[in-house]
Design an enzyme around this catalytic site. Structure first.
Site, PDB file in Angstrom:
ATOM      1  N   ARG A  16       2.250  -0.728   0.537  1.00  0.00           N
ATOM      2  CA  ARG A  16       2.426  -2.126   0.947  1.00  0.00           C
ATOM      3  C   ARG A  16       1.074  -2.842   0.925  1.00  0.00           C
ATOM      4  NH1 ARG A  16       6.778  -3.735   4.016  1.00  0.00           N
ATOM      5  NH2 ARG A  16       5.803  -5.753   3.686  1.00  0.00           N
ATOM      6  N   ASP A  60      17.906   2.062   2.869  1.00  0.00           N
ATOM      7  CA  ASP A  60      17.422   1.094   3.882  1.00  0.00           C
ATOM      8  C   ASP A  60      18.334   1.250   5.099  1.00  0.00           C
ATOM      9  OD1 ASP A  60      16.204  -0.985   5.266  1.00  0.00           O
ATOM     10  OD2 ASP A  60      17.137  -2.587   4.079  1.00  0.00           O
ATOM     11  N   CYS A 109      12.393   1.970   2.730  1.00  0.00           N
ATOM     12  CA  CYS A 109      11.415   0.935   3.093  1.00  0.00           C
ATOM     13  C   CYS A 109      10.929   1.097   4.528  1.00  0.00           C
ATOM     14  CB  CYS A 109      12.022  -0.446   2.881  1.00  0.00           C
ATOM     15  SG  CYS A 109      13.518  -0.719   3.829  1.00  0.00           S
TER      16      CYS A 109
END
Ligand code: CP
Ligand code: NVA
Length: 291
Positions: free
Chosen positions: A277, A209, A249
């Protein structure tokens, strides 16, 4: 009391497994279910978003519903109206409320007073919708979740916390590797390992991330210095399991937390993860709002 989705702990392991099954089915047939026909879902954004906004907006449309994207600076929230009053009013109009904000306390106040389900679309503490898509991507890649190992390398932040919580629930061993001062607090079922080279050994997925999350901009330089040894590149990925994949992400900063070779290379599943998602959140909305 409506069922909310604030940290992911609202789901039982069986509900999580069923939700991921539904996500797989909805991915195969995106227009096969219309549980939101004639209903609206409010999506409040107090912070920027690309994936969350688009995946929710398109997903709600595919479920037959009307997505109502509300920028916080256009709401009376920005002029001091309380989360409580916002929740009371929105609950009279919409079937669910999604919110992206900073403080988890703000989310909690909204959820306490809403009579419709509230979904956490990212707070400083949690990003559970992201973790649903991450689990779906792992399941798609390996055909199972139980017994997999995922190594998260970097800041012990909202994404790390949600992965630790939901991963444990799905039977995935989550290892979180962070430098001193940026560690995740202990989460049941997750393992904290300081050294990134040690953390990725045996991992089926290595996860990155950003080093500077939204709201952390004031400490950007010291974060980049502390987190520099926690970059995911081919050499680190080579230390993981032979069939290991790279996850992120997004948004990515190639050359910082992930190398461009990994981000666009053959071992990443990052763009599938971004697509997932939508499928995972559609299953979530179906679970929360109706089926
Ligand atoms: N991963 C994620 O939540 O992306 P956005 O900030 O673009 O929504
Ligand atoms: N940890 C990051 C995630 C972005 C999707 C942030 O909170 O900014």
């Amino acid at each position: 009391m409506p069922t909310h989705f604030l940290t992911g702990e609202e789901l039982s392991p069986a509900q999580l497994a069923a939700l991921l099954d539904r996500a797989v089915a909805l991915k195969a047939a995106p227009l096969s279910a219309r549980p939101l026909e004639g209903r609206s879902v409010a999506l409040i954004f107090e912070k920027p978003s690309t994936r969350t906004r688009v995946s929710f907006e398109v997903g709600i449309d595919e479920l037959g519903g009307h997505p109502l994207v509300l920028r916080a600076d256009e709401l009376q929230l920005s002029r001091g109206e309380s989360p409580r009053d916002t929740a009371l009013v929105l609950s009279r109009h919409v079937a669910a409320i999604g919110i992206r904000t900073g403080p988890d306390a703000m989310l909690a106040e909204l959820a306490e007073h809403a009579s419709v389900p509230v979904v956490n679309m990212l707070t400083a503490g949690h990003h559970p919708c992201q973790a649903l898509a991450d689990l779906l991507t792992l399941r798609e890649t390996f055909g199972r979740l139980d017994g997999l190992r995922l190594a998260y390398v970097g800041d012990g932040n909202n994404v790390a916390r949600s992965l630790a919580i939901l991963g444990a629930m799905a039977g995935v061993e989550v290892v979180v590797s962070s430098p001193p001062g940026y560690e995740l607090e202990p989460v049941a079922g997750a393992r904290l390992v300081g050294d990134p080279e040690e953390a990725v050994v045996g991992a089926h997925a290595v996860y990155a991330d950003v080093w500077v999350s939204m709201g952390d901009e004031a400490t950007a330089e010291e974060r980049r210095r502390a987190l520099a040894p926690y970059r995911i590149d081919d050499a680190l990925l080579d230390r993981a399991a032979p069939d290991a994949i790279a996850l992120h992400c997004l948004p990515a900063h190639p050359g910082e937390e992930i190398s461009a070779e990994v981000l666009y290379g053959p071992r990443q599943r990052i763009w599938d993860q971004a697509e997932n998602r939508r499928h995972a959140q559609k299953a979530l909305l179906e679970h929360l709002v109706g089926g």
